[in-house]
Design a protein around this motif. Structure first.
Motif, PDB file in Angstrom:
ATOM      1  N   TYR A   1      25.079  32.325 -24.349  1.00 27.32           N
ATOM      2  CA  TYR A   1      25.733  31.874 -23.117  1.00 27.32           C
ATOM      3  C   TYR A   1      26.941  31.007 -23.474  1.00 27.32           C
ATOM      4  O   TYR A   1      26.856  29.773 -23.492  1.00 27.32           O
ATOM      5  CB  TYR A   1      24.720  31.158 -22.243  1.00 27.32           C
ATOM      6  CG  TYR A   1      23.471  31.997 -22.047  1.00 27.32           C
ATOM      7  CD1 TYR A   1      23.526  33.179 -21.317  1.00 27.32           C
ATOM      8  CD2 TYR A   1      22.265  31.662 -22.651  1.00 27.32           C
ATOM      9  CE1 TYR A   1      22.414  33.994 -21.164  1.00 27.32           C
ATOM     10  CE2 TYR A   1      21.141  32.465 -22.497  1.00 27.32           C
ATOM     11  CZ  TYR A   1      21.227  33.619 -21.767  1.00 27.32           C
ATOM     12  OH  TYR A   1      20.112  34.429 -21.622  1.00 27.32           O
ATOM     13  N   LEU A   2      28.063  31.695 -23.762  1.00 24.40           N
ATOM     14  CA  LEU A   2      29.269  30.999 -24.196  1.00 24.40           C
ATOM     15  C   LEU A   2      29.778  30.064 -23.111  1.00 24.40           C
ATOM     16  O   LEU A   2      30.145  28.907 -23.376  1.00 24.40           O
ATOM     17  CB  LEU A   2      30.357  32.019 -24.554  1.00 24.40           C
ATOM     18  CG  LEU A   2      29.970  33.055 -25.621  1.00 24.40           C
ATOM     19  CD1 LEU A   2      31.109  34.047 -25.814  1.00 24.40           C
ATOM     20  CD2 LEU A   2      29.615  32.378 -26.935  1.00 24.40           C
ATOM     21  N   VAL A   3      29.830  30.563 -21.876  1.00 26.85           N
ATOM     22  CA  VAL A   3      30.194  29.754 -20.706  1.00 26.85           C
ATOM     23  C   VAL A   3      29.266  30.185 -19.582  1.00 26.85           C
ATOM     24  O   VAL A   3      29.116  31.376 -19.320  1.00 26.85           O
ATOM     25  CB  VAL A   3      31.661  29.980 -20.286  1.00 26.85           C
ATOM     26  CG1 VAL A   3      32.005  29.097 -19.089  1.00 26.85           C
ATOM     27  CG2 VAL A   3      32.615  29.730 -21.441  1.00 26.85           C
TER      28      VAL A   3
ATOM     29  N   VAL B   1      31.648  39.547 -18.681  1.00 25.31           N
ATOM     30  CA  VAL B   1      32.516  38.598 -17.980  1.00 25.31           C
ATOM     31  C   VAL B   1      32.027  38.427 -16.549  1.00 25.31           C
ATOM     32  O   VAL B   1      31.796  39.412 -15.838  1.00 25.31           O
ATOM     33  CB  VAL B   1      33.977  39.101 -17.978  1.00 25.31           C
ATOM     34  CG1 VAL B   1      34.866  38.147 -17.181  1.00 25.31           C
ATOM     35  CG2 VAL B   1      34.488  39.232 -19.410  1.00 25.31           C
ATOM     36  N   GLY B   2      31.866  37.172 -16.133  1.00 26.51           N
ATOM     37  CA  GLY B   2      31.479  36.894 -14.750  1.00 26.51           C
ATOM     38  C   GLY B   2      30.003  36.615 -14.599  1.00 26.51           C
ATOM     39  O   GLY B   2      29.278  36.405 -15.578  1.00 26.51           O
ATOM     40  N   ASP B   3      29.547  36.598 -13.329  1.00 29.47           N
ATOM     41  CA  ASP B   3      28.144  36.298 -13.073  1.00 29.47           C
ATOM     42  C   ASP B   3      27.266  37.456 -13.534  1.00 29.47           C
ATOM     43  O   ASP B   3      27.749  38.488 -13.998  1.00 29.47           O
ATOM     44  CB  ASP B   3      27.902  35.955 -11.599  1.00 29.47           C
ATOM     45  CG  ASP B   3      28.256  37.105 -10.662  1.00 29.47           C
ATOM     46  OD1 ASP B   3      28.084  38.265 -11.062  1.00 29.47           O
ATOM     47  OD2 ASP B   3      28.691  36.838  -9.532  1.00 29.47           O
TER      48      ASP B   3
ATOM     49  N   THR C   1      30.366  25.430 -15.761  1.00 27.69           N
ATOM     50  CA  THR C   1      31.276  25.536 -14.626  1.00 27.69           C
ATOM     51  C   THR C   1      30.567  26.164 -13.442  1.00 27.69           C
ATOM     52  O   THR C   1      29.675  27.007 -13.616  1.00 27.69           O
ATOM     53  CB  THR C   1      32.519  26.370 -14.978  1.00 27.69           C
ATOM     54  OG1 THR C   1      33.318  26.564 -13.798  1.00 27.69           O
ATOM     55  CG2 THR C   1      32.131  27.741 -15.520  1.00 27.69           C
ATOM     56  N   ASP C   2      30.975  25.755 -12.253  1.00 25.40           N
ATOM     57  CA  ASP C   2      30.419  26.340 -11.026  1.00 25.40           C
ATOM     58  C   ASP C   2      31.125  27.635 -10.639  1.00 25.40           C
ATOM     59  O   ASP C   2      30.723  28.290  -9.676  1.00 25.40           O
ATOM     60  CB  ASP C   2      30.538  25.339  -9.863  1.00 25.40           C
ATOM     61  CG  ASP C   2      29.632  24.134 -10.048  1.00 25.40           C
ATOM     62  OD1 ASP C   2      28.582  24.285 -10.690  1.00 25.40           O
ATOM     63  OD2 ASP C   2      29.982  23.053  -9.540  1.00 25.40           O
ATOM     64  N   ASP C   3      32.173  27.998 -11.373  1.00 27.98           N
ATOM     65  CA  ASP C   3      32.942  29.203 -11.051  1.00 27.98           C
ATOM     66  C   ASP C   3      32.393  30.396 -11.824  1.00 27.98           C
ATOM     67  O   ASP C   3      32.645  30.520 -13.036  1.00 27.98           O
ATOM     68  CB  ASP C   3      34.412  28.979 -11.410  1.00 27.98           C
ATOM     69  CG  ASP C   3      35.274  30.193 -11.081  1.00 27.98           C
ATOM     70  OD1 ASP C   3      34.755  31.147 -10.456  1.00 27.98           O
ATOM     71  OD2 ASP C   3      36.467  30.177 -11.448  1.00 27.98           O
ATOM     72  N   PRO C   4      31.650  31.293 -11.176  1.00 31.63           N
ATOM     73  CA  PRO C   4      31.057  32.423 -11.896  1.00 31.63           C
ATOM     74  C   PRO C   4      32.078  33.318 -12.583  1.00 31.63           C
ATOM     75  O   PRO C   4      31.760  33.979 -13.577  1.00 31.63           O
ATOM     76  CB  PRO C   4      30.298  33.197 -10.804  1.00 31.63           C
ATOM     77  CG  PRO C   4      30.073  32.201  -9.715  1.00 31.63           C
ATOM     78  CD  PRO C   4      31.275  31.308  -9.757  1.00 31.63           C
ATOM     79  N   ALA C   5      33.311  33.349 -12.069  1.00 30.58           N
ATOM     80  CA  ALA C   5      34.337  34.201 -12.676  1.00 30.58           C
ATOM     81  C   ALA C   5      34.658  33.768 -14.104  1.00 30.58           C
ATOM     82  O   ALA C   5      35.165  34.564 -14.901  1.00 30.58           O
ATOM     83  CB  ALA C   5      35.603  34.181 -11.824  1.00 30.58           C
TER      84      ALA C   5
END
Length: 270
Positions: free
Chosen positions: A241-243, A209-211, A248-252
Motif C-alpha cells: 500500500y504505497l499510498v 491506481v485509485g480506490d 490521504t482522503d483522496d482515493p484518486a
C-alpha cells in the motif's frame, strides 16, 4: 357541506392516483377516514393530505413498507428523522456501489484500455510486524482496518510502507488466510502483533491506481500478463500500500502494488 373527500377528490388534491391510494390503504399505510358500509367508497379528510404526501415521498425513496409504518408511528420528530436518515445512508451506500460498478464497466469496456505495466521483481526475505487470521472475503476490509490500526499502535518506529499477503483460497472459496504487516527492525509482540518472516519471492508486479472498487480489473490484467509470459502463480498474492487511506482522503491518489509470486513454466533447455 361534508368535510369528507371522495377518493377521487383526494387523489386530485394529493396528485396520487386512486389506485395508489387503494394500495396505501391495503398496506395499512393510510386508512380512509371513513368507508361507506354499503358502497365501499373511501372518504378522506384534508388533514390526511400531508400524510399521503409523506408516504409518497418515502416510497419514491424505496423506503420499505415496514420502515414507513415505523416512521408514521414514531412518537416524535427526532425518531422519525433518525429513521429517514438511516435509510438515506443505505441509499448513499448503494449509490456508491453502483458508481463503482459503472467505473469498472467503463474500464473493462473501453475500446482500447490502457495496458497495465507489469515487471518481474525479486524480493528478498524480510522480518515484519504482522497481524494474521483466517477471514471471510466479505470481511477483509473491516478486518484489515482493525489489524492495521493495531499495527500502528504497536510500532513506535517511523511509519513504514504497509502490505498484505492473501492466501489464494480467500479468492477461490471466499475464506482464507490474510496477513497484514509493516516492516520493522525489531517487531514487537503485543496483542495480535507478532514477528513474521516473509520468504524471498519473485513477483510479477503492477500498480493499481485509485480506490479498490475495481482492483479486480487490475488483478485480471496482471493474471493475463502472467499467462501470456508463460509464468505460473507460485503462492499467495502480495499487496503493498504505497499510498492509501492512511495517507490521504483522496482515493484518486491511492497507489497499490499487486504482486503475484511466479515461476517460469517453460523448459529452459528449449
Amino acid at each position: 357541506m361534508s368535510t369528507h373527500l371522495s377518493i377521487g377528490e383526494f387523489a386530485r388534491l394529493t396528485h396520487l392516483s386512486v389506485r395508489t391510494l387503494r394500495r396505501y390503504h391495503e398496506a395499512g399505510l393510510l386508512a380512509p377516514a371513513r368507508v361507506d358500509g354499503l358502497s365501499g367508497y373511501r372518504y378522506y379528510t384534508a388533514d390526511q393530505i400531508p400524510t399521503a404526501q409523506v408516504i409518497h415521498r418515502l416510497r419514491e425513496l424505496d423506503v420499505p413498507l415496514a420502515t414507513v409504518h415505523r416512521i408514521l408511528g414514531a412518537a416524535d420528530r427526532t425518531t422519525r428523522a433518525e429513521l429517514v436518515a438511516a435509510h438515506l445512508r443505505r441509499l448513499e451506500a448503494e449509490l456508491d456501489r453502483t458508481r463503482a460498478a459503472v467505473r469498472s464497466l467503463r474500464r473493462l469496456l473501453a475500446p482500447e484500455p490502457a495496458p497495465v505495466a507489469v515487471e518481474v521483481r525479486p524480493v528478498p526475505s524480510s522480518i515484519v510486524a504482522a497481524v494474521e487470521a483466517d477471514v471471510e472475503l466479505d470481511d477483509v476490509l473491516a478486518w484489515y482496518a482493525g489489524a492495521m490500526a493495531e499495527l500502528d499502535a504497536a510500532l513506535a518506529d517511523p511509519v513504514t510502507t504497509p502490505g498484505g499477503v492473501y492466501d489464494n483460497a480467500l479468492f477461490e472459496v471466499g475464506r482464507g488466510h490474510a496477513l497484514v504487516y509493516r516492516p520493522s527492525d525489531d517487531p514487537p509482540r503485543r496483542g495480535r502483533v507478532h514477528p513474521v518472516e516473509l520468504p524471498a519471492v519473485e513477483l510479477a508486479v503492477a500498480t493499481h491506481v485509485g480506490d479498490h472498487d475495481d482492483i479486480d480489473v487490475t488483478y485480471g490484467e496482471v493474471g493475463a500478463w502472467v499467462v501470456a509470459n508463460a509464468l505460473a502463480v507460485a503462492g499467495p498474492v502480495r499487496e503493498t500500500y504505497l499510498v492509501g487511506p492512511r495517507d490521504t482522503d483522496d482515493p484518486a491518489r491511492w497507489r497499490t502494488e499487486i504482486g503475484w509470486p511466479v515461476f517460469s513454466v517453460t523448459d529452459p533447455a528449449g
